[in-house]
Every structure is written in structure tokens, then in C-alpha cells.
Design a protein around this motif. Structure first.
Motif, PDB file in Angstrom:
ATOM      1  N   GLU A 143      -2.843  -0.951  -2.935  1.00  0.00           N
ATOM      2  CA  GLU A 143      -2.830  -0.895  -1.475  1.00  0.00           C
ATOM      3  C   GLU A 143      -2.062  -2.065  -0.868  1.00  0.00           C
ATOM      4  O   GLU A 143      -1.394  -1.909   0.162  1.00  0.00           O
ATOM      5  CB  GLU A 143      -4.269  -0.839  -0.953  1.00  0.00           C
ATOM      6  N   ALA A 146       1.534  -1.113  -1.291  1.00  0.00           N
ATOM      7  CA  ALA A 146       1.895   0.035  -0.448  1.00  0.00           C
ATOM      8  C   ALA A 146       2.343  -0.394   0.941  1.00  0.00           C
ATOM      9  O   ALA A 146       3.100   0.328   1.608  1.00  0.00           O
ATOM     10  CB  ALA A 146       0.707   0.991  -0.348  1.00  0.00           C
ATOM     11  N   THR A 199      -4.952   3.056  -9.257  1.00  0.00           N
ATOM     12  CA  THR A 199      -4.798   3.362  -7.830  1.00  0.00           C
ATOM     13  C   THR A 199      -5.930   4.233  -7.310  1.00  0.00           C
ATOM     14  O   THR A 199      -6.089   4.382  -6.096  1.00  0.00           O
ATOM     15  CB  THR A 199      -3.459   4.087  -7.558  1.00  0.00           C
ATOM     16  N   TYR A 209      -0.212   9.407   0.230  1.00  0.00           N
ATOM     17  CA  TYR A 209      -0.647   8.133   0.802  1.00  0.00           C
ATOM     18  C   TYR A 209       0.547   7.265   1.188  1.00  0.00           C
ATOM     19  O   TYR A 209       0.576   6.671   2.277  1.00  0.00           O
ATOM     20  CB  TYR A 209      -1.533   7.402  -0.200  1.00  0.00           C
ATOM     21  N   LEU A 210       1.541   7.203   0.297  1.00  0.00           N
ATOM     22  CA  LEU A 210       2.712   6.385   0.596  1.00  0.00           C
ATOM     23  C   LEU A 210       3.526   6.960   1.758  1.00  0.00           C
ATOM     24  O   LEU A 210       4.202   6.211   2.471  1.00  0.00           O
ATOM     25  CB  LEU A 210       3.579   6.232  -0.657  1.00  0.00           C
ATOM     26  N   LYS A 213       2.329   5.451   4.790  1.00  0.00           N
ATOM     27  CA  LYS A 213       2.745   4.056   4.908  1.00  0.00           C
ATOM     28  C   LYS A 213       4.216   3.914   5.258  1.00  0.00           C
ATOM     29  O   LYS A 213       4.754   2.798   5.296  1.00  0.00           O
ATOM     30  CB  LYS A 213       2.445   3.304   3.599  1.00  0.00           C
TER      31      LYS A 213
END
Length: 513
Positions: A143, A146, A199, A209-210, A213
Motif C-alpha cells: 500500500e 501503491a 498484498t 486497486y492500482l 490509485k
């Protein structure tokens, strides 16, 4: 041709057809005609050209998939075989376009790769720095990292130190170097898997998830271990480009990134999102005469992944069953049992077409006495298992005796065998209690080289092998369609703690996938 001999040839053909009511007396003459046509005038290459070169890959929901269904129906119509497309659901409609991937820094280079299925059309090229994921020791590590991906293209595959397949290492390296190579490969894979595990996300979840971000795109390299062969599936990314690139170019980008050179690439994809469209099965029928309510079914899925042409998965199975139907219609259409040919849609997403047929056509399913399926590449048929049906040896073993010995000698059998629960469409019918046999084939490096890869192209078909399969399948079908005996579907007693496969619900829309 001399008209007299042409007339005699026609007369001989008509005589065989007229006398076909007594199949057992005339079948060898029919079989000889069929074998001669397969060896001298088969339509396999022409069918492959039209399906693979002209239509191309057949991703479910794509315009090419619908075009393929319509082509099958039109081709059967030319042969005087009734066929229809039967809708059963809908899927997102996506059309592949061109993919251009260019490394723009630290030097200019074209990158070999392609967009993954159902990925977005980015409308304009995306250019950004490429970064490789480090080794993560914990979720917190991941995280924290990320937060740095905003505006960058992320590499999400394991780096491969060697692009040579293992068989080359085994053949050419010293034993010591080969052992070292294998150990390093195992250790690297373990480290990669442990890093992803840290992860606390699957790779698919990690990509999503990325995206949140601010990642600008994703690059993977799903290499099979064979030079040049990458598996091409679907995109995990929803809002940014995602591409698969060759092992060689992935390695280049990885080394540049790992050594602080901040490589950049430009991704330009021209795919189209066309909303949703209907999905289909194509069903063809050659009616039976004395037992029309008993079916012998031929089975092959028509869809494919679209990293290449879908030649051996399952173009070969498709054109095999079509050619078998053509030969039967030409040389012996008046069979006792009805012959049904199923060309399934969306097999690649979970046997959906054949599972739909089981669910939506219960009356027809109960009429199926035996089914032959083909979906294992371009090689000659070399194995048929009994699928757990007690008496399969009695009838299948007998039918195989009609196959010429030079072909039959390559086919191993296993009776009664065990019921198949997955893998390809005959499993859907086995679950429903139908004696449904997959015609397994010689490998020809199918699993590593062409199965779902960017190398599954027309030139990988071995037509000499496919011709043998046409002969085998045609004769087995005619034997089954005219066997005067009942075809038993009695199941074996399975070993302790083993259960017969159960019928499963199909996916009728992309939302279920």
C-alpha cells in the motif's frame, strides 16, 4: 471425363444411396467412398481459410463471433443440411482493433504486444513511465508503494531471466547448469508468489486497486515457456489500457526500470465497445429415418480467445465436425438415428453454450444416445475414454473396428474410465448422464504452443492429422447412427468419496463472468 464412365460412377453412387436402407450390407462401399473423398477431395483447407483467415478469431460477443455463427449456417445450407442459430443470452460486444506499443525512452523501439480482450478504447494514446512492482514483504509495503503509481504504467508479471524453453536447457546445458537453472526458476517463482500473497489481493484485485490509485495502464507478459507464445485472455483493468507484451520486450522494460532508466512507452489501442449483443449456439440436423427420436450428436465449440485465430482451439474441432456432416449428407444421409451437430458459443467462459443446451432443451437432451466431442488441437485422435459408462466398451469398441487399422492402431482406449467433470463440452453432457466421449488427440505441443496463445494460427494446423480424424469421426458417427442395438448409458459404481459430476448453470451474460 468420359461421359460413359461418369454415368457409371453416378450410377454406382446412386445404387449405394438407394440401398442404404440396409446399411450393414452396403456400409463398406459407403465407407470406401468417404475415405477416398477425404484422401483426395476434402474441404478442410477451404473451411479453415474461410473460418480462420477470412472471419478470424471468435471472441464471444464480438462481431466476428456472430459472423462465424452465420457462416456455419450458410455453409450447411449449401450442403442441404438444416441449421439454425439459437440465442440464449447476451454478452458485452467488443471488437478488437489495432494495438501499437512503442518504447519512447531511453530509445525508440516498437514493442511486440496486444491489447487484452474487453479492455477500454482509450481514444487517444497513453504515454507514461513504466514501473515494475518490487518485492513486497507485507500488505503495508504494497500500500505504501501503491501511492507512487499515479500517472505510471505498471508491470504486473514476473520477470523471466531466461527466454529459452526448458527443453533447450535440458538438451544443451551441462547437468550442473541445468540443475542451477531449475532451482533459480523455482526460487524466483516462489518469491514472486509470496510477494503477491503479501498484498492480500489476487492479481485481478491488485490491478483494480492500482487503478484507484491513478495507474495510467498495465503491462503483463503471460509467457507459456515456449519461445514467442503468450496466453491472451481478458483485461483486469476497467478504465485504463492493459496489454500483454512478448517475454523479450517485457524483459527489456523490466531491466531498464530496475536499473533506474525510467523507460517510457506509448500505448495506442483502437478497439471498440459496441454495447451488448446476443449469444448463440448453432445447431445442425440430419434427420434419422427409422429412429428419428434417437440422436447421435457431434460437438465442438465455435468460439475462441482472440490473441490469434483460434486455429487449434477450436477451429480444428469446428471444421472437423462440419466436414463429417458434409460427408454423411453426401454419401449416407438416410441413417436410422438423427445426427445433430452442436457448435457451441462461449465455451471459453465456462462451457456456457453446451450447458445452456442441457438446460434449455431437456427433451432433445434425453434423445441423445451418444455424443462425440473434439477440442484438443490438431493432432490425430489417440485416446478415447469410456467416461464412466459401464457398457461403453461393448459399443464403442465395436464401432472402432470400422476405422482403418492404420488409423485405429494409434487410438488407445480406457473402459469404463471415469466421468469427465470439466475441460470441454462433452463434460456438460456426461453430467447429464449422456455417454459423451471426447476424441483426445496427439499433443503437438498444444498446451504450451497454441492453447489460448498468440500463436494459434492457421499454419499450426496439421491437415494430414485432421484428415485421419475426419475418417475416424465419420465412421464412428455412422456406426452409432445405424447400430441396431440399444446404446447403454448405465453408469459405473464410482470409487469411495467420488461422485458423478452434476449439471451446472451456464453464464448467460458478461455480468456473470
Amino acid at each position: 471425363m468420359n461421359k460413359k464412365y461418369a454415368f457409371l460412377g453416378l450410377t454406382a453412387f446412386v445404387s449405394v444411396t438407394i440401398n442404404a436402407q440396409n446399411f450393414q450390407q452396403n456400409k463398406q462401399a459407403v465407407y470406401n467412398q468417404i475415405i477416398n473423398e477425404v484422401e483426395t477431395n476434402n474441404q478442410l483447407e477451404h473451411l479453415a481459410f474461410e473460418l480462420l483467415d477470412e472471419i478470424g478469431p471468435r471472441l464471444v460477443g464480438s462481431p466476428q463471433m456472430e459472423q462465424a455463427h452465420n457462416w456455419v449456417v450458410a455453409t450447411y445450407k449449401k450442403w442441404n443440411i438444416k441449421a439454425e442459430n439459437i440465442p440464449y443470452g447476451e454478452w458485452k460486444s467488443w471488437q478488437r482493433g489495432t494495438t501499437e506499443i512503442t518504447m519512447t525512452s531511453p530509445r525508440i523501439k516498437s514493442i511486440e504486444g496486444t491489447q487484452l480482450a474487453w479492455n477500454i478504447n482509450s481514444k487517444k494514446a497513453v504515454e507514461a513511465e513504466v514501473v515494475a512492482m518490487p518485492v513486497f514483504q507485507s500488505k503495508n509495503d504494497f500500500e505504501n508503494w501503491a501511492r507512487s503509481v499515479k500517472g505510471k504504467i505498471v508491470m504486473i508479471s514476473q520477470y523471466q531471466k531466461s527466454g529459452r524453453p526448458e527443453n533447450q536447457w535440458k538438451e544443451h546445458a551441462t547437468k550442473e547448469d541445468f540443475d542451477t537453472y531449475k532451482k533459480e526458476k523455482t526460487d524466483d517463482l516462489t518469491a514472486w508468489n509470496n510477494s503477491i500473497k503479501a498484498t492480500e489481493k489476487s492479481l485481478r484485485e491488485l490491478v483494480k486497486y492500482l487503478e484507484t490509485k491513478g495507474a495510467a495502464g498495465f503491462v503483463q507478459s503471460y509467457n507459456t515457456g515456449t519461445m514467442g507464445a503468450n496466453r491472451i485472455f481478458y483485461s483486469f483493468a476497467q478504465t485504463v489500457p492493459m496489454v500483454d507484451v512478448s517475454l523479450e520486450d517485457y524483459g527489456l522494460l523490466y531491466r531498464l526500470a530496475a536499473n533506474g532508466k525510467s523507460p517510457k512507452i506509448k500505448i495506442n489501442t483502437q478497439s471498440k465497445n459496441l454495447g451488448t449483443t446476443k449469444t448463440f449456439n448453432t445447431i445442425a440436423t440430419i434427420p434419422g429415418k427409422t429412429k428419428p427420436n434417437e440422436y447421435v450428436m457431434l460437438s465442438a465449440h465455435l468460439d475462441s480467445w482472440d490473441g490469434a485465430q483460434g486455429a487449434t482451439d477450436n477451429g480444428t474441432g469446428t471444421i472437423l465436425m462440419m466436414e463429417v456432416a458434409r460427408l454423411i449428407q453426401k454419401y449416407h444421409p438416410n441413417n436410422d438415428r438423427t445426427i445433430v451437430i452442436g457448435h457451441w458459443g462461449s465455451e471459453e467462459q465456462g462451457l456456457n453454450g453446451s450447458r445452456v443446451y442441457i438446460m434449455d432443451h431437456p427433451t432433445e437432451v434425453q434423445k441423445i444416445k451418444v455424443l462425440f466431442n473434439q477440442d484438443s488441437g490438431t493432432g490425430r485422435i489417440n485416446y478415447i475414454g469410456g467416461q464412466g459408462f459401464v457398457n461403453s466398451y461393448d459399443y464403442l469398441g465395436n464401432w472402432l473396428q470400422s476405422v482403418p487399422e492404420h488409423i485405429r492402431k494409434h487410438i488407445k482406449t480406457d473402459f469404463p474410465g471415469m466421468p469427465q467433470s470439466r475441460g470441454t463440452d462433452n463434460a456438460s453432457f456426461v453430467a447429464a448422464g449422456i455417454p459423451a466421449f471426447n476424441l483426445n488427440t496427439q499433443n503437438w505441443d498444444y498446451g504450451q504452443y497454441t492453447w489460448h496463445t498468440n500463436r494459434d494460427t492457421y499454419d499450426k494446423i496439421v491437415f494430414e492429422e485432421l484428415e485421419k480424424n475426419v475418417i475416424t469421426t465419420t465412421l464412428l458417427t455412422l456406426e452409432a447412427a445405424n447400430d441396431p442395438n440399444e446404446i447403454s448409458n448405465e453408469k459405473r459404481v464410482l470409487p469411495k468419496d467420488t461422485e458423478w459430476p452434476t449439471v451446472k448453470e451456464p453464464k448467460r451474460s458478461a455480468e456473470d463472468y
